[in-house]
Design a protein around this motif. Sequence first.
Motif, PDB file in Angstrom:
ATOM      1  N   ILE A  44       9.864  -5.975   7.090  1.00  0.00           N
ATOM      2  CA  ILE A  44       8.701  -6.018   6.209  1.00  0.00           C
ATOM      3  C   ILE A  44       8.553  -4.650   5.560  1.00  0.00           C
ATOM      4  O   ILE A  44       9.100  -3.653   6.051  1.00  0.00           O
ATOM      5  CB  ILE A  44       7.409  -6.409   6.961  1.00  0.00           C
ATOM      6  CG1 ILE A  44       7.107  -5.398   8.073  1.00  0.00           C
ATOM      7  CG2 ILE A  44       7.531  -7.805   7.546  1.00  0.00           C
ATOM      8  CD1 ILE A  44       5.805  -5.689   8.820  1.00  0.00           C
ATOM      9  N   SER A  46       5.899  -1.830   3.890  1.00  0.00           N
ATOM     10  CA  SER A  46       4.485  -1.453   3.805  1.00  0.00           C
ATOM     11  C   SER A  46       4.131  -1.054   2.380  1.00  0.00           C
ATOM     12  O   SER A  46       5.001  -0.950   1.511  1.00  0.00           O
ATOM     13  CB  SER A  46       4.190  -0.291   4.751  1.00  0.00           C
ATOM     14  OG  SER A  46       4.606   0.927   4.152  1.00  0.00           O
ATOM     15  N   ASP A  47       2.831  -0.820   2.165  1.00  0.00           N
ATOM     16  CA  ASP A  47       2.360  -0.447   0.831  1.00  0.00           C
ATOM     17  C   ASP A  47       3.027   0.825   0.319  1.00  0.00           C
ATOM     18  O   ASP A  47       3.167   1.024  -0.877  1.00  0.00           O
ATOM     19  CB  ASP A  47       0.833  -0.229   0.868  1.00  0.00           C
ATOM     20  CG  ASP A  47       0.099  -1.550   1.055  1.00  0.00           C
ATOM     21  OD1 ASP A  47       0.733  -2.603   0.847  1.00  0.00           O
ATOM     22  OD2 ASP A  47      -1.079  -1.524   1.433  1.00  0.00           O
ATOM     23  N   THR A  48       3.423   1.697   1.237  1.00  0.00           N
ATOM     24  CA  THR A  48       4.059   2.938   0.788  1.00  0.00           C
ATOM     25  C   THR A  48       5.576   2.862   0.982  1.00  0.00           C
ATOM     26  O   THR A  48       6.246   3.881   1.121  1.00  0.00           O
ATOM     27  CB  THR A  48       3.503   4.145   1.559  1.00  0.00           C
ATOM     28  OG1 THR A  48       3.671   3.874   2.959  1.00  0.00           O
ATOM     29  CG2 THR A  48       2.049   4.378   1.275  1.00  0.00           C
ATOM     30  N   ASP A  50       7.493   1.929   3.417  1.00  0.00           N
ATOM     31  CA  ASP A  50       8.176   2.035   4.708  1.00  0.00           C
ATOM     32  C   ASP A  50       8.809   0.688   5.018  1.00  0.00           C
ATOM     33  O   ASP A  50       8.162  -0.349   4.875  1.00  0.00           O
ATOM     34  CB  ASP A  50       7.160   2.341   5.829  1.00  0.00           C
ATOM     35  CG  ASP A  50       6.718   3.775   5.827  1.00  0.00           C
ATOM     36  OD1 ASP A  50       7.555   4.649   5.551  1.00  0.00           O
ATOM     37  OD2 ASP A  50       5.529   4.026   6.084  1.00  0.00           O
TER      38      ASP A  50
ATOM     39  N   ASP B  50       1.080   5.345   7.016  1.00  0.00           N
ATOM     40  CA  ASP B  50       0.451   4.026   6.957  1.00  0.00           C
ATOM     41  C   ASP B  50      -0.109   3.721   8.333  1.00  0.00           C
ATOM     42  O   ASP B  50       0.571   3.913   9.342  1.00  0.00           O
ATOM     43  CB  ASP B  50       1.500   2.947   6.639  1.00  0.00           C
ATOM     44  CG  ASP B  50       1.887   2.936   5.175  1.00  0.00           C
ATOM     45  OD1 ASP B  50       1.001   3.172   4.339  1.00  0.00           O
ATOM     46  OD2 ASP B  50       3.067   2.700   4.880  1.00  0.00           O
ATOM     47  N   ILE B  52      -0.988   0.876  10.861  1.00  0.00           N
ATOM     48  CA  ILE B  52      -0.586  -0.518  11.039  1.00  0.00           C
ATOM     49  C   ILE B  52      -1.238  -1.048  12.310  1.00  0.00           C
ATOM     50  O   ILE B  52      -1.200  -0.389  13.349  1.00  0.00           O
ATOM     51  CB  ILE B  52       0.954  -0.604  11.140  1.00  0.00           C
ATOM     52  CG1 ILE B  52       1.590  -0.016   9.880  1.00  0.00           C
ATOM     53  CG2 ILE B  52       1.401  -2.049  11.370  1.00  0.00           C
ATOM     54  CD1 ILE B  52       3.062   0.303  10.033  1.00  0.00           C
ATOM     55  N   ILE B 149       0.729  -8.534  12.587  1.00  0.00           N
ATOM     56  CA  ILE B 149       0.894  -7.204  11.996  1.00  0.00           C
ATOM     57  C   ILE B 149      -0.002  -7.143  10.765  1.00  0.00           C
ATOM     58  O   ILE B 149       0.028  -8.053   9.927  1.00  0.00           O
ATOM     59  CB  ILE B 149       2.369  -6.970  11.588  1.00  0.00           C
ATOM     60  CG1 ILE B 149       3.274  -7.048  12.819  1.00  0.00           C
ATOM     61  CG2 ILE B 149       2.538  -5.617  10.894  1.00  0.00           C
ATOM     62  CD1 ILE B 149       4.233  -8.188  12.817  1.00  0.00           C
ATOM     63  N   TRP B 151      -2.193  -4.351   7.822  1.00  0.00           N
ATOM     64  CA  TRP B 151      -2.425  -2.990   7.308  1.00  0.00           C
ATOM     65  C   TRP B 151      -3.902  -2.669   7.517  1.00  0.00           C
ATOM     66  O   TRP B 151      -4.760  -3.521   7.255  1.00  0.00           O
ATOM     67  CB  TRP B 151      -2.106  -2.880   5.821  1.00  0.00           C
ATOM     68  CG  TRP B 151      -0.803  -3.433   5.347  1.00  0.00           C
ATOM     69  CD1 TRP B 151      -0.590  -4.098   4.168  1.00  0.00           C
ATOM     70  CD2 TRP B 151       0.481  -3.349   5.980  1.00  0.00           C
ATOM     71  NE1 TRP B 151       0.727  -4.436   4.053  1.00  0.00           N
ATOM     72  CE2 TRP B 151       1.420  -3.994   5.143  1.00  0.00           C
ATOM     73  CE3 TRP B 151       0.950  -2.812   7.187  1.00  0.00           C
ATOM     74  CZ2 TRP B 151       2.770  -4.107   5.456  1.00  0.00           C
ATOM     75  CZ3 TRP B 151       2.297  -2.922   7.507  1.00  0.00           C
ATOM     76  CH2 TRP B 151       3.181  -3.550   6.653  1.00  0.00           C
TER      77      TRP B 151
END
Lengths: 337, 337
Positions: A44, A46-48, A50, B50, B52, B149, B151
């Motif tokens: 997956i 992330s927004d940044t 990762d 981030d 998580i 999971i 954010w």
Amino acid sequence: MGNDQVIRLAHGSGGLLSYRLIRDVFQKHIHSKEIAKMDDAATIVSDTNDEILISTDSFVIDPIFFPGGNIGSLAVCGTVNDIAVSGGIPKYLTASFILEEGFSIHDLERIASSMGTEARDAGVQIITGDTKVVEKGKGDKIFINTTGIGWKHPEAHLGMDLIQPGDHIIINGYIADHGVAILSQREGLKFSSQIHSDARCLHHTIMKLIASYPGIRFMRDPTRGGVATVLSEIAQDSGKSLTIYEEKVPIRTETAGACDILGIDPLYLANEGKFILICSPGQSKTIIDAIRHDQIGSEPAVIGYVTDEGPHAWMKTRYGGTRILEMLPDEILPRIC
Amino acid sequence: MGNDQVIRLAHGSGGLLSYRLIRDVFQKHIHSKEIAKMDDAATIVSDTNDEILISTDSFVIDPIFFPGGNIGSLAVCGTVNDIAVSGGIPKYLTASFILEEGFSIHDLERIASSMGTEARDAGVQIITGDTKVVEKGKGDKIFINTTGIGWKHPEAHLGMDLIQPGDHIIINGYIADHGVAILSQREGLKFSSQIHSDARCLHHTIMKLIASYPGIRFMRDPTRGGVATVLSEIAQDSGKSLTIYEEKVPIRTETAGACDILGIDPLYLANEGKFILICSPGQSKTIIDAIRHDQIGSEPAVIGYVTDEGPHAWMKTRYGGTRILEMLPDEILPRIC
């Protein structure tokens, strides 16, 4: 599937029926790009940006204590390994327990302690958990789910689509020890020397290899279904042909002997400390040296090669014949992990 | 704990024995800052900062189909809700199945289909899974683990340490419907009107609240152990005193009636579509209005308040008395989720 069909033990074998159950039930009803890939771990983002790897596994092994480990150490290493072979640096685990009423708290402590030790040694943190209890006779002592979270290794560029004709197939050591250890314990068999499970966390070795050898195309751990099933899966999903040589597959004499007596093909027995690695032919020798250096006493080997003759796995037998390696068609050893 | 002790059903109640098992076995052997917090979800931080949120839950509910849902829809919403009450935007789920030999594949399809639908409606993706099979009599039809999971919501600033004297305690609707629905189904009880489980995903509502009301201090979903156990946990872990008014706690007439007949206190029955929310007194009225607007037909209410008179939860009864709310001391309804 029809209304009258029921779950059989072979649906949990990791072989052909598992494959079909996933395709015909789970993929049919749960639409997801990641599920469709059938990899050991999902990625997956992330927004940044990762890239995070996620893998989940439920452990139902019987017996829960066995030579070389227990259900707790296995639940840590099994998930750590799934993250690692997928190119992730394992970082965190969740742990969820389903306990049978009447289960010994002393045994639970031994298992929890093994999980703590194994996680600490592996450098992963167990961050959250859950405990459920079912009535006596509605479970079997203890089942453990672990879900792993890892960061993608920056040098990991792995994928079945990267496999090329001419690539070499490597295994990092002796096969079938886990399967034989469990089977011996379960059946009360005594061999002249006790065979221990190979269960161990492999990510330290795998991370070193990924950092050093860009020629690594793909890795998978041959657990349920064994080496033969994993090779067949890779062939089927990559469209390439994989051929191995029987005499090059490392197996301990005592393990081979036990398999002979039991009438079981060691290529279909589970491993819990092994990986299959496919790499460019030019790097296979140095990769073997690196594994041998990192895992003292292991017997890593190039066991075969890739061609583009279609989606099948083959074995050249020690007698000069050629045999196709299918996925495990039925269950030979339930609850091996 | 001593060598002779065994797991009892109450170790899975979510009440006092669960609390002690976690403390005396898991926290003792698995050292981790996150485990020590005993939150519904753990927070990890990626290399690029981030945040998580991770939550795991195994579902062993019996019966697997019940009025208002099934084990599959519950496994999706239960974990989605754990992420949401912790301030996370739920994004991904893993799904791991332990099936009993002989389980109907038709039923498995119905469950998988519910999971697919519920996940799609919730906007979360099921990304990876696992299937194990145990012999007939070593499991009970189907157990499902889901790990979630999410954010961290940028506006989520939640924590027990933020709870202050004077804060209001809110619940988003009628209590105890899940517990009564399961119990009626299990015991074959017929009431004049069928009571449905309240099982549902709550994160759409929760995310709107978090985005709009900075006065929200803390949330938790009162599942196993019910409202009373959750209030007792919050009191114990925050060091604050929580007082609720019996007559302000919303409960349907038919649910209260069923509890009377069964001799069970609804404050200890599980909910699967409820959250307890603690907020600054100045925002409680607008939060109630927002919940009522978002969840048509629900009966959200301010049920009590926080003081600094020590780590206990209290209830002012409808007859003018005061009763302490302890954690659920034993198991009243095993396998409720």
